[in-house]
Design an enzyme around this catalytic site. Structure first.
Site, PDB file in Angstrom:
ATOM      1  N   ASP A 174       0.840  -1.197   0.000  1.00  0.00           N
ATOM      2  CA  ASP A 174       0.000   0.000   0.000  1.00  0.00           C
ATOM      3  C   ASP A 174       0.876   1.249   0.000  1.00  0.00           C
ATOM      4  O   ASP A 174       1.865   1.319   0.727  1.00  0.00           O
ATOM      5  CB  ASP A 174      -0.888  -0.024   1.259  1.00  0.00           C
ATOM      6  CG  ASP A 174      -2.081   0.903   1.148  1.00  0.00           C
ATOM      7  OD1 ASP A 174      -1.995   1.879   0.383  1.00  0.00           O
ATOM      8  OD2 ASP A 174      -3.083   0.648   1.828  1.00  0.00           O
ATOM      9  N   HIS A 184      -0.456   4.496   0.227  1.00  0.00           N
ATOM     10  CA  HIS A 184      -1.163   5.711   0.657  1.00  0.00           C
ATOM     11  C   HIS A 184      -0.626   6.236   1.988  1.00  0.00           C
ATOM     12  O   HIS A 184      -0.443   5.477   2.920  1.00  0.00           O
ATOM     13  CB  HIS A 184      -2.655   5.417   0.768  1.00  0.00           C
ATOM     14  CG  HIS A 184      -3.225   4.994  -0.543  1.00  0.00           C
ATOM     15  ND1 HIS A 184      -3.281   3.677  -0.917  1.00  0.00           N
ATOM     16  CD2 HIS A 184      -3.691   5.715  -1.579  1.00  0.00           C
ATOM     17  CE1 HIS A 184      -3.799   3.606  -2.127  1.00  0.00           C
ATOM     18  NE2 HIS A 184      -4.055   4.829  -2.558  1.00  0.00           N
ATOM     19  N   SER A 202      -4.527  -4.550   2.339  1.00  0.00           N
ATOM     20  CA  SER A 202      -3.823  -4.089   3.537  1.00  0.00           C
ATOM     21  C   SER A 202      -4.374  -4.744   4.800  1.00  0.00           C
ATOM     22  O   SER A 202      -3.674  -4.876   5.802  1.00  0.00           O
ATOM     23  CB  SER A 202      -3.932  -2.568   3.673  1.00  0.00           C
ATOM     24  OG  SER A 202      -3.375  -1.951   2.541  1.00  0.00           O
TER      25      SER A 202
END
Ligand code: THG
Length: 922
Positions: free
Chosen positions: A763, A765, A816
């Protein structure tokens, strides 16, 4: 006609179900995925489903066999991720060709076996082509919205490699599926055309979109109608929807698509909505009941299944379709369709399309200066203003001797793509340089307009350019130019336009509706007699074109008309209004104009109107002189009025109504929701006077704004590009506050505790995590931020080294969730006792209770938003409060687990909640 094209007229065809869900049933190990052949390749191979075509072909064929036995007419190759772009994640990009050929042959063999058993039910193979793991329309870097991780050319090359191999392996169709970014899809369509040319094998092209919000937009923000316009140029066999939601929730979007798409319609939804653990729990019978509605209502020609479906689901379908007469595709649109994020239809009844002229370095000194100084934010402001002022299309022109026009075009178009308020409308790519136009076409997911091509360099170049434009899927402005030069009389205009039309329609197969003629708006009242009839000739030519060249449109650069009156905006605008009034009556239906122009034909005082009409309609030889006199008189009057200050700039203040009489909290919320960064400095300065500490502004109004955005997104009232913009504005706000926060920190104060933060592996972000970092730092915590994509081993190792007091894990995407469980398992294995904070989209109290807390004995706390972290952290630092928290958590998690069991019995997750879980953003 291919066999599949024949059979689809006879009955509804059944497509197979999910490959991944089936593969899971075989409980394959890392060794199965690798085989001996790929033993030495680093990293994890488990999860690389497509590689099983080489390492466990028996499993893949077994799955094909099950789907065929269940009744599938079409099976998909196991190649969803088999491009070198996606395969690079597993370091096996060099095997892409082999995977695709093998996959096609595996499926081919199985399909042929079944066909030979039942020749009246032939089976087909569709080559599965997924969207890849990257997007051409959006930037993965929040700080650089013009950046792209992938270019159109790279993607088209990768797709071509895959598709050539699929075609060589013997597929009956190519299925470009799970489309979430139309620019990726356009590159795939482009590549499919090339691959079919190279291999000499033509097969039907199937497209399938996935919608990612309850408003029915793609991830890249397009409506379904806009998507259909974007792919209108392609030779499409079928179009439809897959993935996204269950059949029930997908239905309204499928209806919208089927109502407009002149192709066969396909649908292969998920097995219902994912529950909060990301699993699908609809039964085959439940799903079949919902699919039956599609069939009964004549919505579909092809049905199948996506995530969560298996052969048991597909086995329900033959009974649904028995004896049902298949649906007929709707007719093709008989008008011009353009698109940005939204559709623009240019139909005779909607009169006139105004194209904003202001983003033109040759047509606006201000725009040129902004581009020269790389002040792109302000330059985007000009584009935004035009759309606010009602421009239905915006023209972009970067042709200037001192600019790298091509680079500037690409940068600006990429920037526009990140501005949903602007990207809503289609773009007109304006350049006299062909390479600039082609570069522009590769940036735009919508159906754009090329401005322009002409016969200036002869037929050959004209035809070549037209063919390329057609292949990229754009409409074209055709200037009335030929080898002899600019057509300036009525006769020359109709001669050149007529010739160009027939070349385009007869030789290139250009859609006549996609042709926009520009018979040259030239300046009048120049003092040269030979210019006097220019406007009349244009207007007459417009009428002739609309009558004689069916489907074609007429446009022109209206502001050219009044160049002689530079400096007198009133006269210029009035001339444009008069010109448009007459030209539109004759059939001019588009025009490049200043959308802010406010002079209406009907508002022009009679005496001035007469003067202007004399010029525009060439009614008297002294028309120009008389208008010049009038213009000078008006100018003098207006200068005098200005000097006495009687003019009110009313429009400017009206636009900022959201700033008038609103509280600073309301303004911050508005700015975040709309992604407007311009007033943050001002508003935050005001907030700093009202709030005790800078961090309380983050925790209070800014957090409230972010949550508001999350709610709107969850409810389908915002779409991803808008949310990304919001996040960027939040980042900006935090950056403005950061120095204040730093200065507020007491120098030398003892650390409140040490916190390790990481976005988990897989991930990228980090906005949410960064906000948490700021909030906690303000509360006196020392932050060790490991960044994004952090493997579990690193988290464990650094937690030990840094002797941290707690670990915060962040993640935005569904995978995630599993990775967080993995991290917790590793922490437990390492014998650690450090509390774990869980946050980010897709995480939920339920998932934390059910999956993470049970594998780790230390406290595991789910945090709804960043503002909660500091309070929880404080409790964790105090032994007594920590014990109380642990008890609370224990009770809460037990309660959640019990409730979840009850829920599972009911087996339904309410739509809105499930959506929000899937889509929650921060
Ligand atoms: N046909 C087609 N495309 C075109 C034109 C056309 N593209 C460019 C141009 N002509 C249309 N666009 C403009 C943009 C601005 C002006 C005129 C045409 C204009 N600008 C002010 C001026 O020059 O006085 C600039 C003032 C300022 O600096 O702000 O008039 O014909 N297919």
């Amino acid at each position: 006609m291919t066999a599949i094209e024949k059979w689809i007229q006879e009955r509804i065809l059944i497509l197979d179900g999910a490959m991944g869900t089936m593969i899971q049933q075989y409980s394959l190990t890392e060794d199965d995925f690798r085989g001996e052949r790929f033993a030495a390749i680093p990293g994890q191979m488990k999860g690389n489903n497509d590689l099983l075509c080489l390492t466990r072909p028996d499993v893949i064929q077994d799955i094909h066999r099950k789907y065929l036995a269940a009744g599938a007419d079409i099976i998909e190759t196991n190649t969803f991720n088999s491009t070198r772009i996606s395969m690079a994640d597993y370091h096996v990009q060099e095997y892409v060709r082999e995977i695709n050929i093998t996959a096609a042959r595996l499926a081919r063999q199985m399909a042929d076996e079944f066909t030979s058993l039942t020749p009246d039910k032939p089976r087909f193979v569709a080559g599965s082509v997924g969207p890849t793991n990257k997007t051409c329309s959006m930037s993965p870097d929040v700080n650089n919205p013009a950046f792209r991780a992938l270019t159109y050319d790279e993607l088209a090359d990768a797709y071509r490699e895959q598709m050539e191999a699929l075609l060589e392996g013997g597929v009956d169709a190519l299925l470009i599926e799970t489309i979430f970014d139309t620019l990726n899809a356009k590159a795939a369509i482009f590549a499919a055309e090339q691959a079919m040319e190279i291999t000499g094998v033509r097969v039907p092209l199937m497209l399938s979109v996935t919608v990612s919000d309850t408003g029915g937009r793609t991830l890249s923000g397009q409506t379904l109608e806009a998507f259909l316009a974007s792919i209108q140029h392609a030779d499409v066999f079928s179009v439809g929807l897959n993935c996204s939601f269950g059949a029930h929730q997908l239905k309204p979007f499928l209806e919208r698509m089927a109502a407009r798409a002149p192709y066969y319609i396909s649908a292969y939804p998920n097995a219902g909505l994912p529950n909060s653990l990301g699993k699908y729990d609809q039964t085959p019978a439940d799903m079949a009941r919902e699919m039956e509605e599609y069939v009964r209502e004549g919505l579909v020609n092809i049905i199948g299944g996506c995530c969560g479906t298996t052969d048991a689901y597909i086995a329900e379908y033959p009974a649904l379709i028995a004896g049902v007469v298949p649906r007929q595709p709707v007719a093709k649109p008989e008008f011009l369709c353009l698109s940005g994020l939204e559709l623009l239809e240019v139909k005779p009844e909607n009169n006139f399309v105004n194209v904003g002229e202001r983003c033109n370095v040759a047509g606006s000194r201000k725009f040129l200066r902004l581009i020269n100084e790389k002040k792109y934010d302000e330059a985007l402001g000009i584009a935004r203003r035009q759309v606010e002022d009602g421009a239905l299309v915006i023209d972009i022109n970067m042709d200037d001797g001192l600019l790298d026009a091509r680079a500037e075009m690409v940068t600006f178009l990429n920037l526009i793509a990140s501005e949903p308020e602007i990207a809503r409308v289609p773009v007109m790519i304006d350049s006299s340089k062909w390479d600039v136009i082609v570069a522009g076409l590769k940036c735009l997911q919508g159906k754009s307009i090329v401005n322009s091509i002409s016969l200036k360099e002869g037929e050959e170049v004209f035809l070549e350019h037209a063919r390329i434009i057609k292949r990229y899927g754009a409409a074209a402005v055709v200037m009335a130019f030929d080898e002899k030069g600019q057509a300036d009389t009525f006769e020359r205009k109709v001669e050149v336009c007529g010739r160009a039309y027939h070349l385009l329609v007869d030789k290139v197969g250009f859609n006549p509706h996609d042709i926009i003629f520009d018979p040259n708006v030239l300046a009048v009242a120049t003092g040269m007699e030979e210019h006097d009839n220019y406007a009349v000739d244009f207007i007459r030519a417009a009428g002739w074109i609309r009558k004689n060249l069916p489907g074609a449109h007429v446009s022109g650069g209206v502001s050219n008309l009044s160049f002689s009156f530079r400096g007198n905006n009133y006269i210029r605008e009035a001339m444009h209004a008069v010109f448009l009034y007459h030209a539109i009556r004759e059939g001019m239906d588009m025009g490049i104009v200043n959308p802010a122009a406010s002079v209406l034909y009907t508002d022009i005082p009679a005496d001035i109107l007469e003067c202007i009409e004399d010029v525009v309609l060439n009614r008297r030889p002294d028309a120009a002189e008389r208008l010049i006199e009038t213009a000078e008189r008006l100018k003098a009057e207006s200068d005098a009025a200005k000097a006495s200050g009687s003019e009110q700039p009313a429009a400017a203040s009206a636009r900022l109504a959201w700033r008038e009489g609103t509280s600073v909290e309301e303004r911050l919320k508005y700015a975040l929701t709309k992604g407007i960064g311009d007033y943050l400095e001002e508003d935050l300065a005001e907030a700093l006077r009202l709030y005790p500490k800078a961090v309380s502004i983050i925790e209070g109004p800014l957090m409230a704004g972010m949550n508001h955005v999350g709610d709107l997104f969850g409810a389908g009232k915002m779409f991803l590009p808008q949310v990304v913009k919001t996040a960027r504005t939040m980042k900006q706000a935090v950056a403005i506050l950061r120095p204040v926060i730093e200065s507020e920190k007491q120098a030398g104060a003892a650390s409140a505790g040490r916190v390790l933060l990481a976005t988990v592996k897989g991930d990228v972000h980090d906005i949410g995590k960064n906000i948490v970092s700021v909030v906690m730092a303000c509360n006196g915590y020392e932050i060790i931020d490991l960044g994004v994509m952090v493997p579990a081993e690193t988290i464990v190792q650094r937690a030990i080294e840094e002797k941290v007091d707690m670990i915060g894990l962040s993640g935005l995407i569904t995978p995630s969730l599993d990775e967080m469980v993995h991290v917790a398992v590793e922490l437990e294995k390492a014998g650690l006792d450090i509390p774990l904070l869980i946050g980010g989209a897709t995480t939920s109290p339920l998932h934390t209770a059910l999956k993470i807390a049970p594998v780790y004995h230390a406290p595991v706390v789910h945090l709804k938003d960043a503002a909660k972290n500091a309070t929880v952290a404080a409790r964790l630092m105090n032994p007594e409060a920590k014990r109380a928290l642990e008890e609370e958590l224990h009770d809460k998690y037990r309660h959640l687990c019990e409730k979840s069991q009850e829920r599972q019995m009911e087996a339904v997750v309410p739509l809105e909640e499930a959506q929000r879980k899937r889509l929650k953003l921060f």
